[in-house]
Scaffold this active site. Structure first.
Site, short mmCIF file in Angstrom:
data_model
loop_
_atom_site.label_atom_id
_atom_site.label_comp_id
_atom_site.label_asym_id
_atom_site.label_seq_id
_atom_site.Cartn_x
_atom_site.Cartn_y
_atom_site.Cartn_z
N LYS A 62 49.82 -15.86 -10.10
CA LYS A 62 48.88 -16.29 -11.13
C LYS A 62 49.55 -16.48 -12.49
O LYS A 62 49.24 -17.42 -13.22
CB LYS A 62 47.73 -15.28 -11.25
CG LYS A 62 46.97 -15.05 -9.95
CD LYS A 62 46.53 -16.34 -9.29
CE LYS A 62 45.84 -16.09 -7.95
NZ LYS A 62 45.63 -17.33 -7.19
N GLU B 265 41.37 -25.27 -10.03
CA GLU B 265 40.13 -24.68 -10.50
C GLU B 265 40.17 -24.46 -12.00
O GLU B 265 41.19 -24.05 -12.56
CB GLU B 265 39.86 -23.36 -9.77
CG GLU B 265 39.78 -23.53 -8.26
CD GLU B 265 39.20 -22.31 -7.56
OE1 GLU B 265 39.05 -21.26 -8.22
OE2 GLU B 265 38.89 -22.41 -6.36
N GLU C 139 42.87 -12.86 -25.10
CA GLU C 139 42.65 -14.27 -24.80
C GLU C 139 41.23 -14.67 -25.16
O GLU C 139 40.36 -13.81 -25.35
CB GLU C 139 42.92 -14.56 -23.32
CG GLU C 139 41.95 -13.91 -22.36
CD GLU C 139 42.29 -14.22 -20.90
OE1 GLU C 139 43.42 -14.66 -20.64
OE2 GLU C 139 41.43 -14.00 -20.04
N GLU D 174 43.23 -21.41 -11.68
CA GLU D 174 44.22 -21.24 -10.63
C GLU D 174 44.24 -22.48 -9.76
O GLU D 174 43.38 -23.36 -9.87
CB GLU D 174 43.92 -20.01 -9.78
CG GLU D 174 42.61 -20.10 -9.00
CD GLU D 174 42.32 -18.85 -8.20
OE1 GLU D 174 43.13 -17.91 -8.26
OE2 GLU D 174 41.29 -18.82 -7.51
N ASN E 245 31.78 -13.04 -7.57
CA ASN E 245 32.92 -13.96 -7.48
C ASN E 245 33.01 -14.68 -6.13
O ASN E 245 34.00 -15.35 -5.85
CB ASN E 245 34.24 -13.24 -7.77
CG ASN E 245 34.27 -12.66 -9.17
OD1 ASN E 245 33.86 -13.32 -10.12
ND2 ASN E 245 34.74 -11.43 -9.30
N PHE F 190 22.60 -7.39 0.30
CA PHE F 190 23.50 -8.32 0.98
C PHE F 190 24.46 -7.61 1.94
O PHE F 190 25.58 -8.04 2.15
CB PHE F 190 24.28 -9.18 -0.02
CG PHE F 190 23.42 -10.09 -0.83
CD1 PHE F 190 23.13 -11.36 -0.39
CD2 PHE F 190 22.87 -9.66 -2.04
CE1 PHE F 190 22.31 -12.21 -1.14
CE2 PHE F 190 22.06 -10.49 -2.79
CZ PHE F 190 21.78 -11.77 -2.35
#
Length: 667
Positions: A116, A275, A200, A288, A235, A348
């Site tokens: 990454k 992405e 960031e 990424e 995610n 879930f």
């Protein structure tokens, strides 16, 4: 071109690749584990090779077994699908050493994009927009404030060695940066033994948009539209669509050109995805690159007419790209729902078992609307605990976004599954959600709209009226059938009736009058609303398909004692139809009382007991962890829902439990 390829995968993606290979005249080889001996991908392939036990680490992830299978069958190339070995540089290298072609990017590209930090450096070098930030060591609060002022607020302060949200702070001002810097360093030191932090830009209300790229071994690369995947849960993508409702032509082109620049920078030579995290203001930043076929690739295929698997195979065989950038044209809109074996009403949790009923809507195309179901299961098949719980990917395509969503909603209503729990009710509720319909999306959509989890919606408004009308039509049809069989009904009676009925949706009563109206059933409600219903439904059909006021509609149908259970647009209701007198009497019947809280902890899904976290005689409080159960690669901690004392532990570590098996008992 290859004569024979091996698919180093299973489930729906293996079946999907086999379909394209067969259309191209290429023979296929499937591999399978003990658990997949009777799987659909094994049945579809021309040959199949057993590669080991059910656990993926002993079968699908063993490079040597895949290479041996190629040698046994003479397969010249391997398509890895997604997951498993698809992004392993070592796999691509091992195939190359064995003289077998990898249907994917070259190992150097996999390595460059797999790291990454290195991928972000490569993106920056290729002038791809990256999230503004400072990756160096920040020594003081003053230095952190200086950096934040330069980046612009809000910012995120993150631990360099962080994870799980520890050592992470969002700051909207200089004062918050100074305070957040100190707290983040302290948390990072205590959690990871490393107090380094970086700063960031924090993207508010982010969206997830990705660009499909294609490259060949001759230096050519193009971008093939974008997909929006903002509807996510933890995610994990849930719904995808193409194109994105956010982007304009200029932003789409800029993102596409940057994606191609990155692909060329690493000599990318297959299908891949770049992405981006995207702000509501259409600002976008590199996230990424996935060096494989994406799960959601069908939506791109539907709006471009390009078979991405075929392009991967052709490029791997050394052919040049068959499409230039100016050839790419977008046609309509496509929506994909991921159908999982999981129970949305119980957090879930994964569900396993045998598919006693599996009737997906048929792949079709009519009046500009098409339905596609990519699946790897059949009725009677088993959903095991060993693999990802995806059952299918349901894809619709139509001229507009609204029409594609409507088609998706109808297709979900027509998708009948029994034997396991599944997320179709949740997906149906999403399709009906106003915010989704209005394309007001972000990656926080599900967390924001379902903060307390998902509960089956109670039918309301138009949905309630539709369910009541269909319930009345089913009851009328069943009664007609009984009267014909018994000889009580005259041949002409069916076309000249008027009857008063009361439809109960649970405890909600709707007084109606039913009559014949030009071959349809007219249902008149007490408030003056009239609904016309027509269907060819027969008793025993799991799906009611017909029209309501001329609009195509589908509903799930399950038989109940003296009624049916109907589901539509994500809402469920037990429906019973009475005469007015019967409804009056039913209203005064005493309600059955719940027996009270259980004194047992039951296993909510099939799984393996990994660890018991309590002992007999121990007192526990609400929320305290009791046991860890593993299912479908997920570890699920079961917690106490009541205070009490552990009287008896029934299960032991290593036990495989069925749904509702007793784990322990409270005093």
């Amino acid at each position: 071109m290859f004569d024979k390829i091996l698919i180093a995968n299973r489930g729906e993606i293996a079946c999907r690749i086999i379909k394209t290979a067969k259309r191209m005249g290429i023979a296929t080889v499937a591999v399978y584990s003990d658990a997949d001996r009777d799987a659909l991908h094994v049945e579809m392939a021309d040959e199949a090779v057993h590669i080991g036990p059910a656990a993926a680490a002993e079968s699908y992830l063993v490079i040597e077994k895949i290479i041996d299978a190629c040698k046994q069958t003479g397969a010249q190339a391997v398509h890895p699908g997604y997951g498993f070995l698809s992004e392993r540089e070592a796999f691509a290298e091992a195939l190359k050493a064995a003289g077998i072609v990898f249907i994917g990017p070259n190992p150097r590209a996999i390595a460059a994009m797999g790291d990454k930090i290195e991928s972000k450096k490569a993106a920056a070098t290729a002038n791809v927009s990256t999230v503004p930030g400072f990756l160096g060591v920040i020594e003081s609060p003053e230095h952190a404030v200086q950096i934040a002022d330069e980046i612009g607020y809000p910012v995120m302060i993150k631990a360099s060695a962080g994870g799980g949200g520890k050592g992470m702070r969002i700051a909207h001002s200089a004062d918050e940066v100074a305070e957040g810097f100190a707290r983040a360093k302290s948390e990072a030191a205590s959690s990871f033994g490393d107090d380094r932090v970086f700063v960031e830009k924090f993207i508010v209300d982010p969206r997830h948009i990705e660009i499909q790229v294609l490259g060949d071994k001759h230096g050519n690369a193009i971008w093939v539209s974008e997909r929006e995947c903002s509807i996510q849960r933890r995610n994990q993508k849930v719904i995808e669509e193409a194109p994105s409702p956010l982007l304009d032509e200029e932003t789409r082109r800029e993102m596409g050109e940057q994606a191609v620049a990155l692909a060329k920078a690493v000599d990318y030579d297959s299908a891949g995805t770049v992405e981006f995290v995207v702000g509501q203001d259409k600002s976008f930043f590199f996230l990424e690159m996935n060096t494989r076929l994406q799960v959601e690739h069908p939506v791109t295929e539907m709006i471009t007419g390009i078979d991405l698997v075929e392009e991967m195979i052709r490029v791997a065989a050394g052919e040049k790209l068959r499409h230039a950038q100016e050839d790419i044209r977008l046609d309509g809109w496509s929506v994909e729902s991921r159908i999982y074996a999981e129970d949305p009403t119980r957090g879930f949790l994964p569900s396993t078992g045998r598919l006693t009923l599996y009737r997906p809507p048929a792949d079709s195309g009519m009046d500009g609307v098409s339905v596609r179901n990519d699946t790897g299961v059949t009725e009677g098949g088993e959903i095991s605990i060993y693999y990802d719980p995806m059952i299918a990917k349901l894809v619709t395509h139509a001229p507009t976004r609204e029409q594609a969503i409507e088609a998706q909603a109808r297709a979900l209503d027509a998708f009948a599954i029994d034997g396991i729990r599944h997320n179709i009710p949740f997906l149906s509720a999403l399709m009906a959600h106003p915010r989704w319909r209005e394309a007001r999306l972000s990656t926080g959509f599900i967390a924001e709209e379902f903060p307390d989890g998902f509960a089956l919606p109670v039918p309301e408004g138009v949905v309630a009226l539709r369910i009541a009308a269909v319930g009345a039509q089913i009851d009328h049809l069943l009664n007609e059938r009984k009267r014909r069989i018994s000889g009580q009904m005259r041949p002409d009676e069916a076309v000249r009736f008027t009857r008063e009925r009361s439809v109960m949706l649970g405890s909600e009563r709707h007084d109606i009058t039913i009559s014949e109206a030009e071959g349809q059933l007219a249902v008149d409600f007490a408030d003056g609303t009239r609904i016309l219903v027509a269907s060819g439904w027969k008793p025993g059909d799991p799906v009611w398909a017909g029209t309501i006021d001329g609009t195509p509609v589908a509903m799930q149908v399950r038989a109940l004692l003296n009624g049916v259970r109907l589901s539509h647009a994500g809402a469920f209701s037990d429906v019973r139809v009475y005469t007015r007198r019967e409804a009056d009497l039913a209203a005064i019947m005493p309600e059955k009382r719940d027996g009270g809280a259980t004194k047992q902890l039951l296993c909510p899904m099939p799984g393996l007991v990994r660890s018991l976290l309590v002992s007999e005689g121990q007192e526990v409080k609400i929320g305290e962890p009791l046991v860890m159960v593993e299912a479908m690669k997920m570890e699920n901690v079961l917690r106490a829902e009541r205070e009490g004392t552990i009287a008896k532990i029934v299960a032991k570590e290593g036990d495989s439990l069925a749904v509702d098996a007793v784990i322990l008992e409270f005093a």
